[in-house]
Scaffold this motif. Structure first.
Motif, short mmCIF file in Angstrom:
data_model
loop_
_atom_site.label_atom_id
_atom_site.label_comp_id
_atom_site.label_asym_id
_atom_site.label_seq_id
_atom_site.Cartn_x
_atom_site.Cartn_y
_atom_site.Cartn_z
N GLU A 17 0.82 -1.15 0.08
CA GLU A 17 -0.25 0.00 -0.11
C GLU A 17 0.88 1.19 -0.12
O GLU A 17 0.47 2.24 -0.70
CB GLU A 17 -0.98 0.01 1.02
N SER A 18 2.00 1.08 0.89
CA SER A 18 2.83 2.47 0.93
C SER A 18 3.51 2.74 -0.48
O SER A 18 3.92 3.64 -1.09
CB SER A 18 3.78 2.42 1.88
N ARG A 19 3.90 1.41 -1.19
CA ARG A 19 4.44 1.53 -2.55
C ARG A 19 3.44 2.25 -3.46
O ARG A 19 3.91 2.97 -4.46
CB ARG A 19 4.91 0.25 -2.98
N GLU A 20 2.11 1.66 -3.36
CA GLU A 20 0.99 2.45 -4.33
C GLU A 20 1.12 3.96 -4.11
O GLU A 20 0.79 4.62 -4.77
CB GLU A 20 -0.04 1.71 -4.15
N ALA A 21 1.04 4.27 -2.78
CA ALA A 21 0.90 5.71 -2.44
C ALA A 21 2.20 6.56 -3.16
O ALA A 21 1.75 7.61 -3.58
CB ALA A 21 0.87 5.80 -1.01
N ARG A 22 3.33 5.96 -2.92
CA ARG A 22 4.61 6.56 -3.45
C ARG A 22 4.40 6.70 -5.16
O ARG A 22 4.45 7.59 -5.65
CB ARG A 22 5.83 5.60 -3.21
N LEU A 23 3.83 5.43 -5.83
CA LEU A 23 3.63 5.65 -7.09
C LEU A 23 2.88 6.72 -7.43
O LEU A 23 3.01 7.31 -8.56
CB LEU A 23 3.61 4.21 -7.50
N LYS A 24 1.81 6.67 -6.99
CA LYS A 24 0.64 7.69 -7.18
C LYS A 24 1.18 9.22 -7.21
O LYS A 24 0.81 9.71 -7.93
CB LYS A 24 -0.54 7.31 -6.17
N ALA A 25 1.81 9.40 -5.96
CA ALA A 25 2.61 10.70 -5.97
C ALA A 25 3.41 11.09 -6.94
O ALA A 25 3.56 12.14 -7.53
CB ALA A 25 2.96 10.67 -4.56
N ALA A 26 4.09 10.06 -7.36
CA ALA A 26 5.09 10.11 -8.26
C ALA A 26 4.61 10.48 -9.64
O ALA A 26 5.01 11.41 -10.51
CB ALA A 26 6.17 9.13 -8.30
N LEU A 27 3.53 9.85 -9.84
CA LEU A 27 2.78 10.02 -11.38
C LEU A 27 2.18 11.23 -11.27
O LEU A 27 2.08 11.98 -12.39
CB LEU A 27 1.71 8.82 -11.43
N LYS A 28 1.79 11.81 -10.18
CA LYS A 28 0.93 13.04 -10.14
C LYS A 28 1.99 13.98 -10.22
O LYS A 28 1.42 15.26 -11.10
CB LYS A 28 0.05 13.14 -8.57
N ALA A 29 3.08 14.04 -9.70
CA ALA A 29 4.07 15.04 -9.82
C ALA A 29 4.50 15.19 -11.32
O ALA A 29 4.63 16.00 -11.98
CB ALA A 29 5.26 14.86 -9.13
N ASN A 30 4.75 13.94 -11.82
CA ASN A 30 5.16 13.71 -13.28
C ASN A 30 4.08 14.27 -14.17
O ASN A 30 4.48 15.24 -15.14
CB ASN A 30 5.44 12.22 -13.68
N LEU A 31 2.76 14.31 -14.10
CA LEU A 31 1.95 14.88 -14.59
C LEU A 31 1.77 16.27 -14.65
O LEU A 31 1.61 16.81 -15.81
CB LEU A 31 0.46 14.18 -14.43
N GLY A 32 2.08 16.84 -13.53
CA GLY A 32 2.05 18.39 -13.31
C GLY A 32 3.28 18.83 -14.03
O GLY A 32 3.15 19.86 -14.72
N ARG A 33 4.37 18.13 -14.11
CA ARG A 33 5.57 18.65 -14.83
C ARG A 33 5.20 18.75 -16.39
O ARG A 33 5.64 19.69 -17.21
CB ARG A 33 6.82 17.66 -14.53
N ARG A 34 4.46 17.60 -16.75
CA ARG A 34 4.37 17.43 -18.24
C ARG A 34 3.58 18.35 -18.66
O ARG A 34 3.52 18.99 -19.78
CB ARG A 34 3.80 16.03 -18.80
N LYS A 35 2.42 18.77 -17.74
CA LYS A 35 1.62 19.89 -18.12
C LYS A 35 2.05 21.17 -18.21
O LYS A 35 1.82 22.02 -19.16
CB LYS A 35 0.32 19.82 -17.14
N ALA A 36 2.97 21.58 -17.20
CA ALA A 36 3.63 22.81 -17.28
C ALA A 36 4.48 22.88 -18.37
O ALA A 36 4.60 24.04 -18.88
CB ALA A 36 4.48 22.87 -15.89
N GLN A 37 5.30 21.87 -18.96
CA GLN A 37 6.03 21.94 -20.11
C GLN A 37 5.34 22.32 -21.33
O GLN A 37 5.39 22.95 -22.34
CB GLN A 37 6.71 20.58 -20.38
N ALA A 38 4.04 21.39 -21.30
CA ALA A 38 3.05 21.80 -22.43
C ALA A 38 2.59 23.37 -22.49
O ALA A 38 2.44 23.82 -23.62
CB ALA A 38 1.63 20.84 -22.52
#
Length: 56
Positions: A17-38
């Protein structure tokens, strides 16, 4: 299309569960960076100019 990934299954360990939470947070941060780049690419005025254009 919804997933019930938030509800833990009986066989899941707390570590999973903690791994899933870390992956979810990393995915959210990555999406934010990609949107900012776009957004930055979509604004022609905010884009830095080439060196050749600055040397008038």
């Amino acid at each position: 299309m919804t997933r019930d990934s938030d509800t833990p299954t009986p066989g899941k360990k707390p570590r999973d569960e903690s791994r899933e939470a870390r992956l979810k947070a990393a995915l959210k941060a990555n999406l934010g960076r990609r949107k900012a780049q776009a957004r930055a690419r979509a604004e022609p005025d905010a884009a830095p100019k080439d060196k050749n254009e600055q040397e008038d």
